[in-house]
Design an enzyme around this catalytic site. Structure first.
Site, mmCIF file in Angstrom:
data_model
loop_
_atom_site.group_PDB
_atom_site.id
_atom_site.type_symbol
_atom_site.label_atom_id
_atom_site.label_comp_id
_atom_site.label_asym_id
_atom_site.label_seq_id
_atom_site.Cartn_x
_atom_site.Cartn_y
_atom_site.Cartn_z
ATOM 1 N N SER A 107 0.505 -0.991 -0.153
ATOM 2 C CA SER A 107 0.598 0.037 0.392
ATOM 3 C C SER A 107 1.071 1.339 -0.174
ATOM 4 O O SER A 107 1.862 0.902 0.912
ATOM 5 C CB SER A 107 -0.966 -0.060 1.197
ATOM 6 O OG SER A 107 -1.676 0.962 0.954
ATOM 7 N N GLU A 108 0.531 2.039 -0.614
ATOM 8 C CA GLU A 108 1.572 3.708 -0.866
ATOM 9 C C GLU A 108 1.562 4.425 0.491
ATOM 10 O O GLU A 108 2.403 4.945 0.602
ATOM 11 C CB GLU A 108 0.235 4.190 -2.231
ATOM 12 C CG GLU A 108 0.227 4.421 -3.539
ATOM 13 C CD GLU A 108 -0.935 2.903 -3.589
ATOM 14 O OE1 GLU A 108 -1.283 2.297 -2.659
ATOM 15 O OE2 GLU A 108 -1.259 3.446 -4.728
ATOM 16 N N ASN A 109 1.045 3.850 1.208
ATOM 17 C CA ASN A 109 1.224 4.917 2.448
ATOM 18 C C ASN A 109 1.756 4.375 3.309
ATOM 19 O O ASN A 109 1.776 4.298 4.766
ATOM 20 C CB ASN A 109 -0.406 5.390 3.279
ATOM 21 C CG ASN A 109 -1.200 4.102 3.531
ATOM 22 O OD1 ASN A 109 -1.219 2.736 2.248
ATOM 23 N ND2 ASN A 109 -2.196 4.306 4.848
ATOM 24 N N ALA A 114 -4.778 2.077 1.438
ATOM 25 C CA ALA A 114 -4.249 3.408 -0.322
ATOM 26 C C ALA A 114 -6.020 3.927 -0.168
ATOM 27 O O ALA A 114 -6.274 5.392 -0.801
ATOM 28 C CB ALA A 114 -4.096 3.238 -1.387
#
Lengths: 221, 223, 221, 223
Positions: free
Chosen positions: B47-49, B70
């Site tokens: 996940s991007e976060n 995300a």
């Protein structure tokens, strides 16, 4: 003696000038320095450029700053989220400038500011509208876009724990933009749940070393 | 015509994820894919976060407000998972460490151009999020989308009408009607749903299609 | 099932081709993957380009590889250390090419390789002999040097603990180049003191997430 | 002439380090500085190999082979210290987060050019280490060096004879004879040891010096 603790959030945000570029950490509400942003609201600072992944929610924090027309420019990857009407209204009226930046490029540009890198070449956005007007260059037959550092005068960040030097640890996905924003501003202000004695944080697990942090304030939530 | 439901499109895409892959699932339709990864495969969701090893949505009472995906929905972490900061999350993406990104799209072109970030509606501000980073950086881009708009317009086009997210990056397309590969020679239909012939599929597709010699029926269980 | 464990160091280094570019972690002997380098020696691989902060000590490991004339090029920040005679002899004979790189630039070039950055501008080495032949450019009136990614075919690294996915933690200053080299190679091979069950490493303290690691071998020292 | 010993040069440089500073000490003479930082100041020592908060050398029996400094000598960590990887260590340097780098030098020029990485001896390979990163990146560069070579040649020169580490970066120079500031107008002697007058100092210096109006005696305790 190094003691970066300040008494309260009002003191924490003192001295932030009108016209400043501010980095607001958080991904949505997670890892967002809510109390510091509220204190900034109360401080009356205006003509701000804000760098933040989102544009605020409801009518609090960043959304309220925008509603009060104190943000002249937002640098952002994803301004439309649930209940982002304050930004959307300001945008529709032309009352706020939006610089839309891919999320990874936004993060890397802040790292570049923190790392003394004057520019870097990324494939991200090559061949798209977001590269319009940007210098491009071929490396090994592929097109890359030249991106420049994105530096803040002030970063407002949130962590789980700090010591008086300003070493920080975070919690789960609330880490997000906080460490990179801490590196990328002249003045980094961190709100934390708890300030622990110097030496209480294991040196192996400190995520943001104290060198990147200037002020810390315990908000105890 | 046995077209697939959205959950069945996700099911079909999940079958192609190999054991051990590091995968990013885009917001929307791709998010459903995590429910259908075959049980005998261990797949690591990114996940991007700042998460590797995302698990399913939390059970009631086990929600953690500091653990979101995300799409900003609550999620969980499985054993072997790790947290890191946003910059490392995108280093993984931009640096080509993500094996597969499964993304939604407004349109895909016959050259594999992807348009999934803005419909240029002047009444709302645009948002890009991590879409361009993923499109440009992941090792392989696979797209999940409805074959046509609600109005029946084709989404698989000669050229994208909407602004590009990245040119020439899409490798495979899963729709409610077909599985289509983007090859150097053009688009190749590999699977088509029962009750639709190749000519019928071409009718619903603006870009020129070829039919794979070994094409087969696109089928999915009721999920 | 993901299981990156291999049985022994011989298996760990199998398939490394002649002519490869190899990243060797460590700062001096600290954090150096000694057993992997020994296994590479035993494998007979040659015509190697090695990226390493130092040039090896005595007549073991990298020093022995150089002594046996199996390293054609060394990319290095500080080749002269105590007892680096194998490198010094090879260098004096013209039997090895040296690319001398400032330590931070070496590290940043490897990060660029890992991060999908095709080039970056740094002040380091501007106005010096080490910038000779490199492209330079002014930003805000200061001169910066364009540096390119430094990518390995294989990285040999050392950590304290791993799980079967390849998540890694390190010990004290033995962390050094290991995390950045792990990111920067097509094949990353880690030797560790101990392999622990999946889930035994706290997800908050993992320094190298598993995505960067391909093979792990327990050497138990 | 009361010239300073090497330890006294280090002592003098230590007196100028402000409370709370983040400082990198170069290999050699600057390393001695850590022994003389005034006790009422808390100074955080940085090491290129991933340490903030370096302490003194370990006591007998407390040595840890995994804890070394940039000179590869055994060291310790004080409470508040942190470990990180090489890339972050140099991000701190290149990004201007280090307040002061105290470095050794072969030569310094009147423009503040620094030469401290190679004497171009063709018989030995050159090494640069972190010298150029520090010289280009730290907020302030201060140099500790013997005023003259063993042969009596000046080290503070109109132009450096050896290859540069970085041009125009040095702000202050501590020698066994004087404390000299590099200013936009040229080199300014601020302190001179007892028994040496300004003309005598100039004699031992190739670059042209000015004498500060408020110059004073350079003195150090026996250390």
């Amino acid at each position: 003696m190094i003691d970066k603790q300040v008494k309260n959030v009002t003191e924490a945000v003192s001295g932030i000038k009108d016209g400043s570029t501010l980095l607001f950490a958080g991904f949505g509400a997670v890892g967002e320095p809510v109390e510091l942003i509220q204190a900034l609201l109360d401080s009356g600072a205006r003509d701000l450029t804000v760098v933040c992944n989102n544009s605020g929610t409801g009518e609090v924090g960043l959304a309220k700053l925008i509603k009060e027309r104190r943000v002249t420019k937002l640098v952002c990857s994803f301004p439309r989220t649930s209940d982002s009407h304050c930004f959307e209204e300001a945008f529709a009226e032309g009352a706020i400038e939006l610089e839309l930046v891919p999320q990874g490029t936004m993060s890397e540009r802040m790292r570049a500011a923190g790392a003394g890198i004057a520019g870097f070449y990324t494939k991200t956005s090559a061949g798209t509208k977001l590269a319009a007007g940007k210098e491009t260059r071929e490396f090994d037959g592929k097109t890359y876009v030249l991106e420049k550092p994105l530096k803040g005068d002030v970063a407002l960040i949130k962590a789980l724990k700090a010591d008086r030097w300003g070493n920080l640890v975070y919690r789960k996905s609330a880490r997000n933009f906080n460490p990179v924003m801490a590196m990328a501003a002249d003045l980094t202000i961190a709100q934390v749940k708890e300030i622990v004695p110097l030496g209480a944080l294991d040196p192996e697990i400190i995520v943001t070393p104290s060198i990147f942090v200037d002020r810390i304030v315990e908000v105890g939530q | 015509m046995n077209q697939l439901s959205r959950r069945q499109i996700a099911w079909r895409a999940a079958q192609d994820i190999r054991d051990g892959a590091y995968v990013n699932l885009g917001i929307g339709l791709p998010t459903l894919v995590s429910d259908f990864i075959p049980k005998d495969r261990e797949v690591v969701l990114h996940s991007e976060n700042g998460i590797l090893g995302m698990g399913p949505a939390p059970k009631k009472g086990e929600e953690d407000p500091d653990l979101i995906n995300a799409g900003k929905g609550l999620t969980t972490l499985i054993p072997g998972g790790a947290f890191f900061h946003h910059n490392d999350a995108f280093l993984m993406i931009r640096g080509g460490h993500i094996d597969i990104a499964l993304l939604g799209a407004y349109e895909v072109s016959e050259k594999g151009d992807l348009a999934n970030w803005t419909v240029e509606d002047p009444s709302t501000p645009p948002g890009v999020g991590g879409a361009m980073d993923l499109a440009a950086g992941a090792k392989e881009i696979r797209i999940l989308l409805e074959h046509n708009t609600k109005e029946g317009a084709p989404r698989i086009r000669k050229q994208c009408q909407y602004p590009l997210t990245a040119p020439g990056v899409v490798k495979r397309i899963y729709t409610n009607l077909a599985v289509i590969d983007v090859t150097p020679d053009g688009l190749v239909a590999r699977e088509i749903v029962q009750g639709l012939d190749f000519a019928g599929l071409q009718d619903k597709t603006e870009a020129r299609l070829m039919l794979a010699n070994d094409w087969r029926m696109l089928e999915a269980p009721a999920v």
